[in-house]
Design a protein around this motif. Structure first.
Motif, short mmCIF file in Angstrom:
data_model
loop_
_atom_site.label_atom_id
_atom_site.label_comp_id
_atom_site.label_asym_id
_atom_site.label_seq_id
_atom_site.Cartn_x
_atom_site.Cartn_y
_atom_site.Cartn_z
N SER A 1 0.80 -1.23 0.00
CA SER A 1 0.00 0.00 0.00
C SER A 1 0.83 1.28 0.00
N PHE A 2 2.15 1.16 -0.06
CA PHE A 2 2.98 2.37 0.05
C PHE A 2 4.18 2.36 -0.89
N LYS B 1 8.68 -7.46 4.84
CA LYS B 1 9.94 -8.20 4.99
C LYS B 1 10.58 -8.47 3.65
N SER B 2 9.76 -8.84 2.68
CA SER B 2 10.28 -9.21 1.36
C SER B 2 10.89 -8.03 0.61
N LEU B 3 10.54 -6.79 1.02
CA LEU B 3 11.03 -5.61 0.32
C LEU B 3 12.10 -4.85 1.10
N LYS B 4 12.35 -5.28 2.32
CA LYS B 4 13.31 -4.58 3.17
C LYS B 4 14.73 -4.66 2.61
N GLU B 5 15.10 -5.82 2.12
CA GLU B 5 16.46 -6.00 1.59
C GLU B 5 16.72 -5.06 0.41
N GLU B 6 15.73 -4.92 -0.48
CA GLU B 6 15.86 -4.03 -1.62
C GLU B 6 16.01 -2.59 -1.15
N LEU B 7 15.27 -2.21 -0.12
CA LEU B 7 15.37 -0.85 0.41
C LEU B 7 16.78 -0.59 0.94
N LEU B 8 17.32 -1.53 1.71
CA LEU B 8 18.66 -1.35 2.27
C LEU B 8 19.71 -1.25 1.17
N SER C 1 14.71 9.33 -0.31
CA SER C 1 15.53 10.43 0.20
C SER C 1 14.93 11.09 1.43
N HIS C 2 13.66 10.81 1.72
CA HIS C 2 13.00 11.42 2.88
C HIS C 2 12.87 10.48 4.07
N ILE C 3 13.43 9.29 3.98
CA ILE C 3 13.34 8.34 5.10
C ILE C 3 14.20 8.84 6.26
N ASP C 4 13.58 8.95 7.44
CA ASP C 4 14.28 9.41 8.64
C ASP C 4 14.75 8.26 9.52
N GLU C 5 13.96 7.17 9.55
CA GLU C 5 14.32 6.01 10.37
C GLU C 5 13.91 4.73 9.66
N ILE C 6 14.64 3.65 9.94
CA ILE C 6 14.25 2.31 9.46
C ILE C 6 14.22 1.39 10.66
N ALA C 7 13.05 0.83 10.94
CA ALA C 7 12.89 -0.13 12.03
C ALA C 7 12.67 -1.52 11.44
N THR C 8 12.38 -2.48 12.27
CA THR C 8 12.22 -3.86 11.81
C THR C 8 11.08 -3.99 10.82
N SER C 9 9.96 -3.33 11.10
CA SER C 9 8.78 -3.53 10.26
C SER C 9 8.17 -2.24 9.74
N TYR C 10 8.89 -1.14 9.87
CA TYR C 10 8.37 0.13 9.36
C TYR C 10 9.51 1.12 9.13
N VAL C 11 9.21 2.16 8.34
CA VAL C 11 10.11 3.29 8.20
C VAL C 11 9.37 4.53 8.67
N VAL C 12 10.11 5.58 8.97
CA VAL C 12 9.50 6.83 9.41
C VAL C 12 9.87 7.93 8.42
N ILE C 13 8.83 8.62 7.94
CA ILE C 13 8.99 9.78 7.07
C ILE C 13 8.12 10.90 7.62
N ALA C 14 8.73 12.03 7.95
CA ALA C 14 7.99 13.18 8.48
C ALA C 14 7.06 12.77 9.61
N ARG C 15 7.58 11.98 10.52
CA ARG C 15 6.87 11.52 11.73
C ARG C 15 5.77 10.49 11.44
N LYS C 16 5.66 10.06 10.22
CA LYS C 16 4.67 9.05 9.85
C LYS C 16 5.33 7.69 9.78
N ALA C 17 4.83 6.72 10.55
CA ALA C 17 5.33 5.35 10.50
C ALA C 17 4.66 4.62 9.34
N ILE C 18 5.45 4.15 8.40
CA ILE C 18 4.94 3.50 7.20
C ILE C 18 5.37 2.03 7.21
N PRO C 19 4.44 1.10 7.07
CA PRO C 19 4.80 -0.32 7.16
C PRO C 19 5.81 -0.73 6.09
N LEU C 20 6.71 -1.63 6.49
CA LEU C 20 7.76 -2.14 5.61
C LEU C 20 7.65 -3.65 5.52
#
Length: 247
Positions: free
Chosen positions: A207-208, A234-241, A213-232
């Motif tokens: 859904s996202f 598992k299958s796409l996390k490696e590509e993001l990193l 370039s706007h990612i502020d944090e990366i956690a186990t199952s979400y990222v944070v952009i402008a204080r919004k926690a966005i679900p991440l």
């Protein structure tokens, strides 16, 4: 629409507002809330994302209904149905500049309210009909290397790629969140993702799509952009990193 239409009631006469809320619930709509002051509308809309706003023209406080509509429309493109006990020429002409979907004069009958909302919902369904090639042609974004032109209130507006934070799927359309505004597009997230430049954007969840370039944090199952926690996913996390390492 295959889900309950969400409606915000902006009315400072609580007896009238409660009666409208009861009628809407009986008709199968979901009332996101009752707001009495124009200043309270924008925070409510940001949090609850109503599909339609029923807005009294004569509100108490610093903002009347028409000024409230203008403030809301600076950030959101949500259909407005005005409620008014004073349909004089001056108010009508001011209200017309905000492009409302309908006017309902007080006192009104249940059938007046029902028909105004049904007509508004019908217009929304027509504009969001992903099966209509004409609709898609008129509303599809035009994407360049550094910006996107999107349809917003009957015109095409330029949105800089660097200002887009993330994009969220909402059934067969999607919503762009930029630094200052939101834009609703008549295109699926998959369809938009295929058009976006890979240099900036990555789908991290069904859904996202995010602007990496706007990612502020990366956690186990979400990222944070402008204080919004966005679900991440598992299958796409490696590509993001991987993508972040190459920036």
């Amino acid at each position: 629409m295959d889900y309950p239409v969400k409606i915000l009631i902006v009315e400072d006469e609580m007896i009238i507002a409660a009666n409208i809320s009861l009628q809407l619930s009986k008709l199968g709509y979901k009332v996101t809330g009752i707001v009495s002051w124009g200043e309270e509308v924008l925070p409510h809309v940001k949090q609850n994302k109503p599909d339609i706003v029923l807005l009294d023209v004569q509100l108490k406080g610093k903002l009347d209904g028409i000024e409230t509509a203008r403030v809301m429309q600076n950030e959101f493109d949500i259909p407005i149905i005005y409620l008014t006990a004073n349909a004089d020429e001056s108010n009508f002409n001011r209200a017309k500049t905000t492009n409302p979907f309908a006017f309902i004069s007080k006192p009104f009958k249940k059938l007046d309210l029902q028909r105004a909302i049904e007509l508004t919902v019908n217009r929304l369904e027509c504009s969001l009909d992903s099966g209509s090639s004409a609709t898609l042609a008129n509303n599809s974004p035009f994407i360049l290397s550094d910006c996107i032109f999107v349809r917003h209130r009957e015109k095409m507006v330029k949105v800089a790629i660097q200002d887009i934070l993330y994009i969220e799927a909402e059934r067969n359309y999607c919503r762009i969140y930029s630094k200052t505004k939101e834009y609703l597009l008549v295109i699926t997230l998959k369809g938009l993702d295929e058009k976006l430049p890979d240099k900036y954007f990555l789908r991290i969840h069904r859904s996202f799509v995010v602007n990496i370039s706007h990612i502020d944090e990366i956690a186990t199952s979400y990222v944070v952009i402008a204080r919004k926690a966005i679900p991440l996913s598992k299958s796409l996390k490696e590509e993001l990193l991987k993508r972040l390492q190459t920036i």
